[in-house]
Design a protein around this motif. Sequence first.
Motif, PDB file in Angstrom:
ATOM      1  N   ARG A   1       0.830  -1.203   0.000  1.00  0.00           N
ATOM      2  CA  ARG A   1       0.000   0.000   0.000  1.00  0.00           C
ATOM      3  C   ARG A   1       0.868   1.258   0.000  1.00  0.00           C
ATOM      4  NH1 ARG A   1      -4.426  -1.538  -2.132  1.00  0.00           N
ATOM      5  NH2 ARG A   1      -5.615  -3.022  -0.925  1.00  0.00           N
ATOM      6  N   SER A   2       1.955   1.229   0.738  1.00  0.00           N
ATOM      7  CA  SER A   2       2.873   2.375   0.769  1.00  0.00           C
ATOM      8  C   SER A   2       3.480   2.609  -0.603  1.00  0.00           C
ATOM      9  CB  SER A   2       3.981   2.152   1.797  1.00  0.00           C
ATOM     10  OG  SER A   2       3.438   2.051   3.078  1.00  0.00           O
TER      11      SER A   2
ATOM     12  N   LEU B   1       3.016   5.872  -3.111  1.00  0.00           N
ATOM     13  CA  LEU B   1       4.132   6.635  -3.673  1.00  0.00           C
ATOM     14  C   LEU B   1       4.045   6.694  -5.193  1.00  0.00           C
ATOM     15  CD1 LEU B   1       7.043   5.316  -1.452  1.00  0.00           C
ATOM     16  CD2 LEU B   1       6.105   7.631  -1.470  1.00  0.00           C
ATOM     17  N   ALA B   2       3.737   5.560  -5.802  1.00  0.00           N
ATOM     18  CA  ALA B   2       3.642   5.518  -7.268  1.00  0.00           C
ATOM     19  C   ALA B   2       2.497   6.398  -7.755  1.00  0.00           C
ATOM     20  CB  ALA B   2       3.453   4.078  -7.740  1.00  0.00           C
TER      21      ALA B   2
ATOM     22  N   GLN C   1      -2.684   5.179 -12.542  1.00  0.00           N
ATOM     23  CA  GLN C   1      -2.986   4.928 -11.136  1.00  0.00           C
ATOM     24  C   GLN C   1      -3.914   3.735 -10.969  1.00  0.00           C
ATOM     25  OE1 GLN C   1      -4.481   8.512  -9.341  1.00  0.00           O
ATOM     26  NE2 GLN C   1      -2.577   9.629  -9.688  1.00  0.00           N
ATOM     27  N   ARG C   2      -4.643   3.394 -12.001  1.00  0.00           N
ATOM     28  CA  ARG C   2      -5.575   2.257 -11.940  1.00  0.00           C
ATOM     29  C   ARG C   2      -4.880   0.928 -12.211  1.00  0.00           C
ATOM     30  NH1 ARG C   2      -8.891   5.888 -15.458  1.00  0.00           N
ATOM     31  NH2 ARG C   2     -10.185   7.071 -14.027  1.00  0.00           N
ATOM     32  N   GLU C   3      -3.641   0.974 -12.666  1.00  0.00           N
ATOM     33  CA  GLU C   3      -2.903  -0.247 -13.004  1.00  0.00           C
ATOM     34  C   GLU C   3      -2.389  -0.941 -11.745  1.00  0.00           C
ATOM     35  OE1 GLU C   3      -2.590  -1.549 -16.002  1.00  0.00           O
ATOM     36  OE2 GLU C   3      -3.619   0.098 -17.004  1.00  0.00           O
ATOM     37  N   VAL C   4      -1.946  -2.190 -11.914  1.00  0.00           N
ATOM     38  CA  VAL C   4      -1.352  -2.929 -10.801  1.00  0.00           C
ATOM     39  C   VAL C   4       0.009  -2.317 -10.475  1.00  0.00           C
ATOM     40  CG1 VAL C   4      -2.570  -5.071 -11.314  1.00  0.00           C
ATOM     41  CG2 VAL C   4      -0.322  -4.647 -12.330  1.00  0.00           C
ATOM     42  N   LEU C   5       0.501  -2.602  -9.294  1.00  0.00           N
ATOM     43  CA  LEU C   5       1.744  -1.986  -8.815  1.00  0.00           C
ATOM     44  C   LEU C   5       2.921  -2.247  -9.753  1.00  0.00           C
ATOM     45  CD1 LEU C   5       3.259  -0.386  -6.697  1.00  0.00           C
ATOM     46  CD2 LEU C   5       3.515  -2.494  -5.372  1.00  0.00           C
TER      47      LEU C   5
ATOM     48  N   GLN D   1       2.695   0.103 -12.562  1.00  0.00           N
ATOM     49  CA  GLN D   1       2.978   1.454 -12.080  1.00  0.00           C
ATOM     50  C   GLN D   1       4.479   1.660 -11.912  1.00  0.00           C
ATOM     51  OE1 GLN D   1       0.726   1.795  -8.471  1.00  0.00           O
ATOM     52  NE2 GLN D   1      -1.176   2.259  -9.527  1.00  0.00           N
ATOM     53  N   ALA D   2       5.156   0.687 -11.335  1.00  0.00           N
ATOM     54  CA  ALA D   2       6.606   0.796 -11.118  1.00  0.00           C
ATOM     55  C   ALA D   2       7.340   0.931 -12.447  1.00  0.00           C
ATOM     56  CB  ALA D   2       7.116  -0.398 -10.328  1.00  0.00           C
ATOM     57  N   GLU D   3       6.917   0.167 -13.439  1.00  0.00           N
ATOM     58  CA  GLU D   3       7.549   0.243 -14.757  1.00  0.00           C
ATOM     59  C   GLU D   3       7.293   1.591 -15.424  1.00  0.00           C
ATOM     60  OE1 GLU D   3       5.999  -3.124 -16.844  1.00  0.00           O
ATOM     61  OE2 GLU D   3       7.285  -4.535 -15.767  1.00  0.00           O
TER      62      GLU D   3
END
Length: 108
Positions: free
Chosen positions: A4-5, A9-10, A19-23, A26-28
């Motif tokens: 969640r943290s 941040l992402a 923002q709706r994508e999986v983590l 988002q990281a990529e």
Amino acid sequence: MCRRSLEGLAKTALCVELQREVLATQAEALPPHVNLGKPLLKLAGSVPKGGDLGAYFSLEEESTQELATLVLYLCEELIEYLVALLERIDDLNVKLESLAKSGRAGVY
């Protein structure tokens, strides 16, 4: 809690669609939106022209305790950022792959 943290941040750096994508997605997507080299560029601006951080510890000139402490903390954090963080990420990936192979993925 860690997930969640990281998502929070992402999301602060990404557009609404991402923002709706999986983590993982988002990281990529972060590098074009966040200047990941900024800490190194800011450090370069702090280093005296024609010198290095070691110049702060010259035997001819006295350094203050505060400045010495700040430079030592900076060196420690820089090592964390450039070396230790990458090693920890590699270790985590190896562990996650091991869990996935054992059928325990998602247990963490």
